[in-house]
Design a protein around this motif. Structure first.
Motif, PDB file in Angstrom:
ATOM      1  N   TYR A 182      68.705  60.822  28.048  1.00  0.00           N
ATOM      2  CA  TYR A 182      68.430  59.344  28.521  1.00  0.00           C
ATOM      3  C   TYR A 182      68.735  58.697  27.345  1.00  0.00           C
ATOM      4  CZ  TYR A 182      63.783  61.719  27.033  1.00  0.00           C
ATOM      5  OH  TYR A 182      62.717  62.474  26.220  1.00  0.00           O
TER       6      TYR A 182
ATOM      7  N   LYS B 186      55.170  61.437  23.449  1.00  0.00           N
ATOM      8  CA  LYS B 186      55.162  61.805  24.729  1.00  0.00           C
ATOM      9  C   LYS B 186      54.983  62.561  25.473  1.00  0.00           C
ATOM     10  CE  LYS B 186      57.268  57.176  26.230  1.00  0.00           C
ATOM     11  NZ  LYS B 186      57.813  56.335  25.373  1.00  0.00           N
TER      12      LYS B 186
ATOM     13  N   GLU C  93      56.748  62.244  28.712  1.00  0.00           N
ATOM     14  CA  GLU C  93      58.058  61.873  29.112  1.00  0.00           C
ATOM     15  C   GLU C  93      58.215  62.026  30.547  1.00  0.00           C
ATOM     16  OE1 GLU C  93      58.938  59.665  26.914  1.00  0.00           O
ATOM     17  OE2 GLU C  93      59.018  61.058  24.740  1.00  0.00           O
TER      18      GLU C  93
ATOM     19  N   ILE D 224      65.525  52.963  30.299  1.00  0.00           N
ATOM     20  CA  ILE D 224      66.461  51.698  30.157  1.00  0.00           C
ATOM     21  C   ILE D 224      67.993  53.301  29.471  1.00  0.00           C
ATOM     22  CG2 ILE D 224      67.923  49.815  29.010  1.00  0.00           C
ATOM     23  CD1 ILE D 224      64.971  49.428  27.821  1.00  0.00           C
TER      24      ILE D 224
HETATM   25  N1  SAM Z   1      62.336  62.240  18.724  1.00  0.00           N
HETATM   26  C1  SAM Z   1      60.107  61.514  19.113  1.00  0.00           C
HETATM   27  C2  SAM Z   1      59.899  62.075  19.928  1.00  0.00           C
HETATM   28  O1  SAM Z   1      60.582  62.518  21.146  1.00  0.00           O
HETATM   29  O2  SAM Z   1      59.181  61.579  20.019  1.00  0.00           O
HETATM   30  C3  SAM Z   1      60.000  59.771  18.033  1.00  0.00           C
HETATM   31  C4  SAM Z   1      61.100  59.087  18.615  1.00  0.00           C
HETATM   32  S1  SAM Z   1      62.219  59.037  20.601  1.00  0.00           S
HETATM   33  C5  SAM Z   1      63.529  58.407  19.765  1.00  0.00           C
HETATM   34  C6  SAM Z   1      60.810  57.871  20.659  1.00  0.00           C
HETATM   35  C7  SAM Z   1      60.454  57.602  22.484  1.00  0.00           C
HETATM   36  O3  SAM Z   1      61.668  56.511  22.715  1.00  0.00           O
HETATM   37  C8  SAM Z   1      61.279  58.614  23.740  1.00  0.00           C
HETATM   38  O4  SAM Z   1      58.763  59.130  23.614  1.00  0.00           O
HETATM   39  C9  SAM Z   1      61.044  57.954  24.689  1.00  0.00           C
HETATM   40  O5  SAM Z   1      60.209  58.222  25.664  1.00  0.00           O
HETATM   41  C10 SAM Z   1      61.998  56.826  23.886  1.00  0.00           C
HETATM   42  N2  SAM Z   1      62.648  57.035  24.762  1.00  0.00           N
HETATM   43  C11 SAM Z   1      64.640  57.413  24.325  1.00  0.00           C
HETATM   44  N3  SAM Z   1      65.356  57.141  25.192  1.00  0.00           N
HETATM   45  C12 SAM Z   1      65.143  56.004  25.864  1.00  0.00           C
HETATM   46  C13 SAM Z   1      66.003  55.537  27.280  1.00  0.00           C
HETATM   47  N4  SAM Z   1      66.859  54.807  27.342  1.00  0.00           N
HETATM   48  N5  SAM Z   1      64.975  54.699  27.351  1.00  0.00           N
HETATM   49  C14 SAM Z   1      63.346  54.335  27.724  1.00  0.00           C
HETATM   50  N6  SAM Z   1      62.492  55.455  26.567  1.00  0.00           N
HETATM   51  C15 SAM Z   1      62.765  55.548  25.471  1.00  0.00           C
END
Ligand code: SAM
Length: 365
Positions: free
Chosen positions: A73, A164, A166, A236
């Motif tokens: 995602y 998270k 997730e 998203i």
């Molecule tokens: N790498 C760390 C982690 O995974 O916890 C922190 C960065 S990660 C990008 C932060 C959060 O972005 C993730 O826990 C995820 O829930 C959220 N995330 C990433 N892509 C997303 C999307 N397309 N839609 C909604 N939330 C998203």
């Protein structure tokens, strides 16, 4: 759902002994207005009583978008070759933290992709510098790492960690996170709690193949683990990911899950997530604050980098300066009869004696 049934389901959910997966699933799946209104009203009352009326501000610095993972995602996934990658220097991070301190915010979240080149000692030094210079609460969000790295960062002074889950569905987790295992994420969360971090988790709502039963299980997991913080945001779609053509997560469902999470967990800190704001504009932030949320994160990543922290599209265009966001939040707080809070907002988990106070809330509602 007939009002009496809804009330009895809410009572059973609110009574920590007996929320069943079927009850939670039922509440999530029911999207008629009256049910949603009752849920929101109860969540708001619980929020007011257990975490107060402050809309707590936290500052976030997204210090690197380099990521080894291939989460289906996420726009930071390593197969997204369209994204220029960056790593902020220690000096740049400290400058951003200084900007946070200058507006009076007392907690910083340091977030990044999962960069195997991240030197744990370098990050420990950054944490120590922040503690020495600014005496802020430091929250890390740098993903799955080893126990010893978590220990090092905790010893350097980090107070909190966001990771998270997730989704708690192992098959769905495996599908969304190639090469990763749910057991390792659970190991990380368990390490973080044992090391004394205030620990945050949460879910994405509306993922491909996710059901209300999965979300109900996520909420039971939140309740069992008694997390200090929980973030619930809609999926998203990002154009450069395998889920590019999937629909965005449903806003109503996300808000119902947020309300139910407040009702179940009572005194956890729950943000009105950025994803909600992007998916549903500033109205969704107001709705989230009225449905149980009590935290808003302000982005202090320097503009030159912020546009490249593209976990999903729309973040940049929805971003306004921290000063302007604070003014908007003050207006929102006024409308909701709340206030903007600059407190450190430590975990409330060990301070509340919830048992006695909770009895009356459902009946009052
Ligand atoms: N790498 C760390 C982690 O995974 O916890 C922190 C960065 S990660 C990008 C932060 C959060 O972005 C993730 O826990 C995820 O829930 C959220 N995330 C990433 N892509 C997303 C999307 N397309 N839609 C909604 N939330 C998203």
């Amino acid at each position: 759902m007939p009002e009496q049934n809804l009330k009895s389901v809410l009572e059973s959910v609110y009574d920590g002994q007996s929320p069943t997966k079927a009850d939670l699933e039922h509440l999530l799946a029911h999207n008629d207005r009256d049910s949603a209104r009752q849920m929101v009203r109860l969540a708001d009352k619980i929020r007011s009583r257990y975490v107060g009326d402050g809309i707590v501000l936290r500052g976030i610095v997204e210090f690197s978008n380099v990521c080894e993972n291939t989460c289906a995602y996420c726009g930071l996934n390593r197969y997204n070759r369209n994204l220029p990658r960056y790593r902020m220097t220690r000096e740049e991070i400290l400058q951003s933290v200084n900007d946070i301190a200058e507006v009076g915010i007392k907690t910083v979240v340091l977030q990044s992709g999962e960069d195997i080149c991240l030197n744990p000692f370098w990050l420990a030094r950054v944490i120590e510098d922040i503690k020495d210079e600014f005496n802020m609460a430091v929250t890390l969000s740098v993903g799955e790492r080893g126990t010893e790295e978590y220990r090092l960062w905790r010893q350097a002074g980090a107070d909190r960690y966001l990771l998270k889950i997730e989704t708690t569905n192992p098959a769905l987790y495996g599908f969304l996170h190639p090469g990763m295992r749910l057991e390792n994420r659970l190991r990380c969360l368990s390490d973080l709690k044992s090391l004394g971090f205030e620990t945050g988790s949460g879910s994405i709502v509306g993922l491909k193949n996710q059901t209300c039963a999965d979300l109900a299980k996520d909420m039971l997991f939140f309740k069992k683990e008694d997390f200090d913080m929980l973030a619930i945001g809609p999926f998203i779609p990002h154009p450069h990911t395998p889920l590019a053509d999937e629909p965005q997560g449903d806003l109503g469902l996300t808000l119902r899950m947020l309300s139910m999470t407040r009702i179940l967990t009572m005194d956890a800190h729950l943000p009105a997530t950025k994803a909600l704001g992007v998916a549903g504009s500033s109205d969704a932030v107001v709705l989230a604050l009225a449905a149980g949320a009590n935290v808003v994160m302000l982005n202090f990543t320097p503009p030159a980098y912020k546009k490249f922290y593209e976990i999903y599209p729309g973040r940049e265009s929805s971003a306004s300066s921290p000063d302007r966001t604070i003014r908007e939040l003050e207006n929102i707080a006024n409308r909701l009869g709340r206030n903007v809070s600059y407190s450190r907002a430590n975990s409330l988990k060990d301070r509340n004696n919830n048992v006695l106070r909770k009895q009356t809330l459902v009946k009052e509602n």
